[in-house]
Design a protein around this motif. Structure first.
Motif, mmCIF file in Angstrom:
data_model
loop_
_atom_site.group_PDB
_atom_site.id
_atom_site.type_symbol
_atom_site.label_atom_id
_atom_site.label_comp_id
_atom_site.label_asym_id
_atom_site.label_seq_id
_atom_site.Cartn_x
_atom_site.Cartn_y
_atom_site.Cartn_z
ATOM 1 N N ARG A 1 0.958 -1.350 -0.016
ATOM 2 C CA ARG A 1 0.151 -0.084 -0.006
ATOM 3 C C ARG A 1 1.012 1.172 0.028
ATOM 4 N NH1 ARG A 1 -2.860 -3.687 -0.968
ATOM 5 N NH2 ARG A 1 -4.826 -4.375 0.192
ATOM 6 N N GLU B 1 -1.058 5.878 9.007
ATOM 7 C CA GLU B 1 -1.796 5.300 8.022
ATOM 8 C C GLU B 1 -1.350 3.780 8.062
ATOM 9 O OE1 GLU B 1 -1.749 7.177 4.020
ATOM 10 O OE2 GLU B 1 -0.354 8.431 5.019
ATOM 11 N N GLU C 1 -3.067 2.002 10.892
ATOM 12 C CA GLU C 1 -4.616 1.847 10.521
ATOM 13 C C GLU C 1 -4.534 0.606 9.437
ATOM 14 O OE1 GLU C 1 -8.418 1.885 9.995
ATOM 15 O OE2 GLU C 1 -7.311 3.134 11.626
ATOM 16 N N LEU C 2 -3.550 0.444 8.542
ATOM 17 C CA LEU C 2 -3.552 -0.720 7.616
ATOM 18 C C LEU C 2 -3.332 -2.134 8.352
ATOM 19 C CD1 LEU C 2 -1.482 0.459 4.702
ATOM 20 C CD2 LEU C 2 -3.632 -0.100 4.617
ATOM 21 N N VAL D 1 -4.518 -2.490 11.395
ATOM 22 C CA VAL D 1 -5.629 -2.694 12.048
ATOM 23 C C VAL D 1 -6.593 -3.396 11.239
ATOM 24 C CG1 VAL D 1 -7.832 -1.706 13.191
ATOM 25 C CG2 VAL D 1 -5.507 -1.033 13.923
ATOM 26 N N GLN D 2 -6.820 -2.858 9.856
ATOM 27 C CA GLN D 2 -7.574 -3.422 8.835
ATOM 28 C C GLN D 2 -7.490 -4.934 8.335
ATOM 29 O OE1 GLN D 2 -7.446 -0.745 5.554
ATOM 30 N NE2 GLN D 2 -8.671 1.043 6.706
ATOM 31 N N ALA D 3 -5.975 -5.176 8.239
ATOM 32 C CA ALA D 3 -5.577 -6.482 7.985
ATOM 33 C C ALA D 3 -5.654 -7.648 9.055
ATOM 34 C CB ALA D 3 -4.186 -6.187 7.668
ATOM 35 N N ARG D 4 -5.727 -7.128 10.280
ATOM 36 C CA ARG D 4 -6.066 -7.854 11.565
ATOM 37 C C ARG D 4 -7.385 -8.330 11.499
ATOM 38 N NH1 ARG D 4 -1.087 -5.342 14.383
ATOM 39 N NH2 ARG D 4 0.153 -6.953 14.501
ATOM 40 N N LYS D 5 -8.210 -7.419 11.074
ATOM 41 C CA LYS D 5 -9.821 -7.531 11.107
ATOM 42 C C LYS D 5 -10.001 -8.493 9.715
ATOM 43 C CE LYS D 5 -11.686 -3.363 12.960
ATOM 44 N NZ LYS D 5 -12.106 -2.090 12.790
ATOM 45 N N GLU D 6 -9.669 -8.150 8.825
ATOM 46 C CA GLU D 6 -10.039 -8.853 7.449
ATOM 47 C C GLU D 6 -9.639 -10.257 7.396
ATOM 48 O OE1 GLU D 6 -9.709 -8.313 2.588
ATOM 49 O OE2 GLU D 6 -9.099 -6.586 3.768
ATOM 50 N N HIS E 1 -8.644 -12.069 10.214
ATOM 51 C CA HIS E 1 -8.447 -12.445 11.842
ATOM 52 C C HIS E 1 -8.099 -13.542 12.001
ATOM 53 C CE1 HIS E 1 -12.498 -14.621 11.448
ATOM 54 N NE2 HIS E 1 -12.272 -13.638 10.503
#
Length: 198
Positions: A30, A37, A40-41, A43-48, A50
């Motif tokens: 990215r 930033e 935040e990426l 956090v998003q990767a750990r959610k997506e 998981h």
């Protein structure tokens, strides 16, 4: 030959994949400009992703590339973050983060195998990315009286300086993006008009 105040980054998101012995390594490259930033990426990767075992990451930021970090996220030291960073560096990029998500396949790859996997997944993502040239510089805020507007606008046009956040009242203000190589010349010229930036 590239001007001295330019550097290379990527235009948008790109992904890569490497598989070995049942393990899958998904690389997410990215463009980024700040550590916030990158956080935040992650956090998003750990959610997506998981259910993945590891979310390893490396980034390099800025014109000079001095701001960087490499994280192994639980993998053996030096087996993930450093190989990811090494691929960013060998591609000559900055303002880039790569997160490699690992799904464990049940077979340990050993440190050489991990290094190869993280390096190859990252290389795959970066080779899929569009490389762009970025200009190093900074946004400067200018405040000036309305009477100076013609002189300021002529200077900005002559030097091809991008602007934003314009406000033209009795007192005018705007932000101008001044490239590194033109900063001294720009500051000298605005002083001649009688304007000082903050």
């Amino acid at each position: 030959m590239r001007p001295a105040d330019t550097y290379l980054s990527i235009a948008g998101p790109a992904e890569g994949l490497y598989k070995e012995s049942g393990s899958r390594f998904i690389a997410l490259a990215r463009p980024v400009e700040t550590e916030a930033e990158v956080r935040e990426l992650l956090v998003q990767a750990r959610k997506e992703y998981h259910d993945a075992r590891h979310h390893c990451c490396a980034y390099r930021l800025g014109f000079d590339g001095k701001l960087w970090r490499a994280s192994d996220d639980g993998e053996p030291a030096g087996s993930a973050g450093r190989p990811i960073l090494g691929q960013i560096d060998s591609a000559g990029l900055s303002d880039v983060a790569v997160i490699v998500v690992r799904y464990f396949g049940g077979v340990k790859l050993g440190i050489p195998g991990l290094i190869r996997a993280y390096r190859t997944a990252t290389a795959d993502a970066l080779s899929a990315a569009t490389v762009v040239e970025k200009v190093a510089g900074r946004w400067m805020r200018l405040d000036f009286p309305y009477s100076s507007l013609p002189s300021v606008m002529k200077l900005l046009k002559d030097m091809s300086v991008p602007q934003r956040a314009q406000s033209f009242q009795n007192e005018c203000s705007l932000e101008a993006f001044v490239r590194l190589s033109a900063e001294h010349d720009f500051l000298e010229r605005i002083k001649k008009i009688g304007i000082f930036n903050d």
